[in-house]
Design an enzyme around this catalytic site. Structure first.
Site, PDB file in Angstrom:
ATOM      1  N   LEU A 165     -17.430  -2.291 -41.984  1.00  0.00           N
ATOM      2  CA  LEU A 165     -18.255  -1.092 -41.973  1.00  0.00           C
ATOM      3  C   LEU A 165     -19.711  -1.459 -41.681  1.00  0.00           C
ATOM      4  O   LEU A 165     -20.244  -2.393 -42.288  1.00  0.00           O
ATOM      5  CB  LEU A 165     -18.146  -0.421 -43.350  1.00  0.00           C
ATOM      6  CG  LEU A 165     -19.056   0.759 -43.666  1.00  0.00           C
ATOM      7  CD1 LEU A 165     -18.794   1.936 -42.733  1.00  0.00           C
ATOM      8  CD2 LEU A 165     -18.860   1.197 -45.112  1.00  0.00           C
ATOM      9  N   SER A 166     -20.323  -0.734 -40.758  1.00  0.00           N
ATOM     10  CA  SER A 166     -21.744  -0.902 -40.446  1.00  0.00           C
ATOM     11  C   SER A 166     -21.991  -2.337 -39.930  1.00  0.00           C
ATOM     12  O   SER A 166     -21.433  -2.704 -38.900  1.00  0.00           O
ATOM     13  CB  SER A 166     -22.571  -0.564 -41.692  1.00  0.00           C
ATOM     14  OG  SER A 166     -23.929  -0.481 -41.379  1.00  0.00           O
ATOM     15  N   SER A 167     -22.759  -3.150 -40.630  1.00  0.00           N
ATOM     16  CA  SER A 167     -22.923  -4.535 -40.187  1.00  0.00           C
ATOM     17  C   SER A 167     -21.556  -5.221 -40.092  1.00  0.00           C
ATOM     18  O   SER A 167     -21.311  -6.027 -39.180  1.00  0.00           O
ATOM     19  CB  SER A 167     -23.823  -5.289 -41.176  1.00  0.00           C
ATOM     20  OG  SER A 167     -24.100  -6.583 -40.724  1.00  0.00           O
TER      21      SER A 167
END
Ligand code: NAG
Ligand code: NAG
Ligand code: NAG
Length: 384
Positions: A142-144
């Site tokens: 998720l995200s990074s």
């Protein structure tokens, strides 16, 4: 005398359990030695009590300011591992702010010696340790962690059978030439390239590789103001180019799937985009969808792997006394600093995992109790 005998007996027992710690079941456990680790990335593993024969592996990668423990508690994979008998690896970023290095040349190179290399070494260690199925290794984040998912798909296409990225960016988009840098033109959605350019960026991360590549599931929200939604389009361009699809012409567009606010763009068996209208950076993780995409559960996708049929219980000689199943209670790691929630001056509070600060951010800066707003970098703070 008796006391000292007892004490040394306990010490012997303690050191024995420490030696056996790596096979502790149904608990998040750190593995302190998994191979070369030049970036200092930490490895945590979750092995369920009931392990499938030749188990699949899912690598689950946290967001900026996250930890292995936070992603273990806050994502569904460990609970699903209890049901389906696969192993989960939770790597942990070594950097301050704990975003992943998806920006250095080393990180964006096969066997380059950075985080991506360390994570690949964790997979190799786990396959050997648990006789895991090397043809069923999957990655999600998720995200990074979504960015790292795309980077691993490009740097280790030989290792992963499928991937599911949430709110990430195309592999190489975050390039800054520095370790764990932040590329704001990429996060802001202004790094626009052609399908061919993006495909070449990914292909050049492992030059000369001609084998199979992971099937890609790309999840993003239209209201993401941390990693702008244009990154959904750019990431689809990248993998469409790699697989020989045409970005502008998905084979199928399915509105309302997997739920009302989402639209699914099916390019073919190797690439699907899932776009959530009104969904923010706080995009929900859909564990059931991911397991179906990976072929761990029955699905409509073409996959050589069938559902896990047989689970083998842990060896009775295991030193673990933990027999209760770990439930995915969303444990807050904050120290009850909930005083900031009372004011709600702006009349709004941000949910767990939501963005609560950063350059250009205009949303709620107060977190819903019991979460607190944790600084990650100048562009991003998050309710944890
Ligand atoms: C990797 O580096 C981290 C941080 O220095 C350390 O905690 C861990 O034990 C190392 N693991 C290996 C396999 O070297
Ligand atoms: C971000 O990436 C773009 C290429 O997509 C590059 O032109 C730009 O210099 C990078 N930004 C930084 C801060 O390195
Ligand atoms: C990006 O993809 C979404 C979903 O298909 C679409 O609605 C949007 O128009 C695309 N953006 C651009 C600039 O093509």
């Amino acid at each position: 005398m008796r006391l000292s005998a007892l004490t040394s007996g306990l010490l012997a027992l303690a050191s024995f359990s420490r030696a056996a710690e790596i096979i502790k079941r149904a608990a998040l456990t750190q593995v302190s030695s998994f191979g070369a680790n030049t970036s200092g990335t930490k490895m945590y593993i979750y092995v369920p009590d009931m392990l499938a024969a030749n188990p699949p592996i899912i690598v689950a990668i946290h967001y900026c300011s996250g930890t292995a423990s936070a992603y273990y508690s806050g994502s569904p994979y460990a609970r699903l591992a209890d049901q389906h008998g696969f192993i989960v690896i939770y790597p942990e970023s070594p950097y301050s702010g704990t975003c992943w290095d998806v920006s250095s040349t080393a990180a964006l190179t096969h066997d380059g010696g950075a985080d991506s290399n360390s994570i690949a070494n964790m997979v190799t260690w786990t396959i050997a340790q648990y006789k895991a199925d090397s043809s069923r290794v999957f990655v999600t984040g998720l995200s990074s962690g979504g960015m790292m998912t795309n980077v691993l798909a490009a740097t280790y296409p030989n290792m992963f059978a499928a991937a599911s990225a949430y709110a990430g960016v195309a592999a190489g988009c975050f390039y800054t030439g520095t370790t764990a840098g932040w590329n704001s033109s990429c996060s802001g959605g202004t790094s626009i390239h052609s399908q061919t350019e993006w495909a070449n960026t990914a292909l050049n991360m492992y030059p000369g590789y001609t084998g199979p590549r992971p099937r890609m599931l790309i999840n993003h929200g239209s209201a993401d103001t941390t990693i702008y939604p244009q990154n959904f389009n750019e990431t689809l361009k990248q993998w469409a180019g790699v697989f020989g699809y045409t970005y502008g012409s998905p084979q199928q567009t399915i509105a309302g799937s997997p739920s009302a606010e989402y639209t699914k763009y099916v390019y073919g068996p190797n690439l699907v985009g899932v776009y959530g209208t009104g969904v923010t950076h706080n995009i929900p993780i859909n564990g059931d969808q991911d397991l179906a995409w990976f072929g761990i559960t029955g699905s409509t996708t073409t996959s050589s792997s069938s559902a896990v049929a047989t689970l083998t219980p842990k060896p009775t000689s295991s030193t673990s006394s933990t027999t209760t199943l770990v439930t995915s209670t969303k444990v807050s790691t904050t120290s009850a600093a909930a005083s900031t929630t009372s004011a709600a001056a702006g009349g709004c509070t941000a949910a767990q995992w939501a963005q609560c600060g950063g350059s250009g951010f205009t949303g709620c800066t107060t977190c819903k109790s019991p979460y607190t707003c944790k600084f990650s970098n100048n562009w991003y703070s998050q309710c944890l």
